[in-house]
Design an enzyme around this catalytic site. Structure first.
Site, PDB file in Angstrom:
ATOM      1  CG  ASN A  32      -0.287   0.133   2.527  1.00  0.00           C
ATOM      2  OD1 ASN A  32       0.949   0.099   2.622  1.00  0.00           O
ATOM      3  ND2 ASN A  32      -1.071   0.272   3.584  1.00  0.00           N
ATOM      4  CG  ASP A  66      -4.375  -1.856   3.439  1.00  0.00           C
ATOM      5  OD1 ASP A  66      -4.464  -2.819   4.226  1.00  0.00           O
ATOM      6  OD2 ASP A  66      -3.980  -0.730   3.771  1.00  0.00           O
ATOM      7  CE1 TYR A 154       5.341  -4.888  14.268  1.00  0.00           C
ATOM      8  CE2 TYR A 154       6.944  -5.617  15.903  1.00  0.00           C
ATOM      9  CZ  TYR A 154       6.492  -5.592  14.596  1.00  0.00           C
ATOM     10  OH  TYR A 154       7.177  -6.276  13.625  1.00  0.00           O
TER      11      TYR A 154
END
Length: 328
Positions: A32, A66, A154
């Site tokens: 993306n 994406d 994360y």
């Protein structure tokens, strides 16, 4: 073979896509072009892959899109033999600021790919996980039996994604594996990473910046070693349902790394110290015995050899890469 590489214009994904094109495979890179760092670095990767394809190696196609787009993902996976899922929202510190985006990209995006893969019936699914899944070490080096207690959103998102990969392998008979990367570096790496930052600042006559007191240790892994681990998964199904460490041969203190780069490039500079972020890992060090057993993985680069190779590459590409490092 037809290979879909998600995140195929990024750092690690770009190197994997390039290698597969050179080896004569047909590669579709889904990316993306997220401006998390300067997109022109990704454009250099895209051009390298196109150059290889135009010179008679494998085919290459970039699809700008994406992994959160389930319809697009289904269409691309349906035409692939292998999926190398390298796309992710990166950045430990940034994940603290926007954890939901990391869940949307890293978890939901992975599920889109897994659902498409089990419906289509591909040869193999390979996901890029991270050493961030381990969190605070109870012992070092980390082996795959070490508890996974990530300390950042994360790390939590990568752990959730890899657990889905292993679960899908188990319950849907999908050939799938997750590779836990340990701080990968090398040509075209993200500009905000420590090694590129140290090299850039030293070559510009600016002091390297160390976050914390520099006693943190990292298992830095040269990108070519990571590529070899991924390539090995084209030829074996021994690792199905596994999460496997991919690291280097040693680790190093951040302060020592900064000093060695400084001493090689600008010995008159002093190190500068700033506050360490709470979400940063204190220590990482990989046990790669399982990777050696299942993949025949033998990392070739020590940290010093890899840094030397990166410095040589940096100097050769300084004209275009350094301005992007400094402006990111």
């Amino acid at each position: 073979m037809k290979i879909l590489v998600t995140g195929g214009a990024g750092f690690i994904g770009g190197h994997i896509a390039e290698r597969f094109v050179v080896d004569g495979h047909d590669v579709v890179a889904l990316d993306n072009l997220d401006p998390f760092y300067d997109v022109d670095i990704k454009r250099h990767t895209i051009e390298r892959c196109r150059e290889h394809a135009s010179s008679g190696d494998g085919r290459y196609e970039l699809v700008e899109g994406d992994v959160r787009d389930a319809d697009l993902v289904s269409e691309l996976v349906a035409d692939a033999d292998y999926v190398y899922h390298q796309a992710a929202q990166a950045g430990v510190r940034q994940s603290v600021e926007n954890p939901r985006k990391y869940d949307e990209v890293n978890v939901d995006g992975t599920l889109n790919l897994l659902d498409a893969a089990r419906e289509t019936g591909i040869e193999r699914f390979v996901m890029a996980s991270s050493s961030s899944v381990y969190g605070k070490p109870r012992y070092l080096p980390y082996d795959e039996e070490h508890p996974t207690t990530p300390v950042s959103p994360y790390g939590a998102s990568k752990l959730a994604a890899e657990r889905y990969v292993c679960a899908y392998s188990e319950v849907y008979d999908l050939s799938a594996v997750a590779l836990r990367y340990f701080t990968v570096y090398g040509p075209r790496m993200r500009p905000n990473m420590a090694i590129s930052n140290f090299v850039s600042r030293c070559l510009d006559g600016r002091s390297p910046v160390v976050y914390g007191d520099g006693s943190q240790t990292r298992d830095f892994t040269f990108v070519e070693d990571v590529v070899e681990a991924n390539v090995a998964l084209l030829d074996t199904d021994a690792a199905d349902g596994e999460a496997i460490n991919v690291g280097s041969t040693d680790n190093i203190e951040i302060e020592t790394l900064a000093e060695e780069i400084r001493d090689q490039l600008a010995p008159d500079l002093d190190l500068v110290y700033e506050d360490r972020h709470d979400a940063d890992a204190e220590h990482t060090h990989a046990s790669t015995e399982r990777a050696a057993e299942l993949l025949g993985y033998e990392p070739e680069y020590t940290i010093r050899e890899g840094v030397s190779a990166f410095i040589d590459w940096y100097r050769e590409n300084r004209e275009w890469y350094e301005p992007l490092v400094r402006n990111s």
